[in-house]
Design a protein around this motif. Sequence first.
Motif, short mmCIF file in Angstrom:
data_model
loop_
_atom_site.label_atom_id
_atom_site.label_comp_id
_atom_site.label_asym_id
_atom_site.label_seq_id
_atom_site.Cartn_x
_atom_site.Cartn_y
_atom_site.Cartn_z
N LYS A 1 -64.76 49.62 -23.65
CA LYS A 1 -63.80 50.41 -22.73
C LYS A 1 -64.28 51.85 -22.87
N TYR A 2 -64.56 51.89 -24.04
CA TYR A 2 -65.13 53.56 -23.31
C TYR A 2 -66.31 54.05 -23.41
N GLU B 1 -62.81 47.19 -27.48
CA GLU B 1 -62.18 48.89 -27.22
C GLU B 1 -63.49 49.68 -27.04
N GLU C 1 -54.61 55.25 -22.21
CA GLU C 1 -54.92 54.29 -23.32
C GLU C 1 -54.37 54.86 -24.50
N CYS D 1 -52.99 51.63 -33.60
CA CYS D 1 -53.71 51.84 -32.88
C CYS D 1 -53.57 49.82 -32.12
N PHE E 1 -55.92 55.24 -27.64
CA PHE E 1 -57.26 55.50 -28.56
C PHE E 1 -57.44 57.55 -28.21
N SER F 1 -53.54 46.41 -28.87
CA SER F 1 -53.82 46.66 -27.38
C SER F 1 -52.79 46.72 -26.76
#
Lengths: 242, 134
Positions: free
Chosen positions: B123-124, B120, A62, A25, A64, A27
């Motif tokens: 963003k989610y 993050e 993304e 994970c 994630f 940036s």
Amino acid sequence: MTEMLSSLYGQPDSQGPAGPSALGCGSGKSRVTLSQNMGPMRFPHQMVDEGGPIRKPAAMNEPFYMLQELPMENELTGDTNLITHYNLEHAYNKFCGKKVKEKLSNFLPELPGMIDSPSIQDNSSMRSLIEKPPVCNNSFSPLSGAMLTGFRLHTGPLPEQYRLMHIQPQKKKNKHKHKHHRPQDPLPPETPSDSDHKKKKKKKDDDPDRKKKKKDKKKKKNRRSPDQPGMTGAQPSSSSLR
Amino acid sequence: MAEKFDNLEEHLEKFVENIRQLGIIVSDFQPSSQTGLNQKLNYMISGLQDIEKCRQQLHDINVPLEVFEYIDQGRNPQLYTKECLERALAKNEQVKGKNDTLTKFKSLLISELGKVFPEEMAKYKAIHGDDPPS
């Protein structure tokens, strides 16, 4: 971001790039290191391209997993009360609110014969009918005169081995007496077992009455015993002192 | 819908009554009963014809095979319905419990992740929207 992760997991700064890459994970800067160190990172659902309408373009790139588009929500899920959803409340109260009787004869009281016994005993199971359907013609035709000659029977009663086939089980409680009497039943209306049963019922009905009478008599005797001559009713405990 | 079942039920009752009377005749057969017996046999065949005609109206009715097992054991088939309803309700409760637990877990996880990965999680939330408070 990488500094935070390294501080969380206790990794030295020199290994900073390796930390998030190992975790998978980070940036955009660490994306290059990810590809260099660990090879192309593939998330499970990225391998399946479901198309544009379902996933937003911004979410597709993304790293994630959580940032991918969620699956379509269904109105009817396992946690909705299906009984209210399908309007089965009446049925639920009918079957689960009251006690449903166990025997098949309670469901079909008018059906003659011994239907409560397992059907495997007399080879009349419905399962066998489904698994091995009988071979027959498609149409039903009435019997002609020649065919009916095969149904000429001998006079007299049936042999004993076949007599029990149509005996009905005794019904325990008959609160409502049936006014419609079936004609020419093979069994007499009052068999010896029935008359004994009725006599036993009468005796049982008499017994509680007798018991009540005995109890009343005992109570009367108990009341009379302290009321002997020389004794008053207002001194019931005096008898115990003696 | 109920009329189709009433019609079939009526035919079945007549058929069963005819068979019962046939059994009475046969139980103590007399020569004078032969014509009656023949008549009853033909009534039985016409009864089967009537029942077969009812089949066309009920071709879309499906009966679960498990009900036949109850009938073969001499048990009331309404018990099958009762057990189905009870099982459905129990499963509903079980799944609802799981869903509620997972919803609580999700809200807790989002709140904790928001503390650890604020960018993050921003963003989610921008993509999926703000989750309602648990």
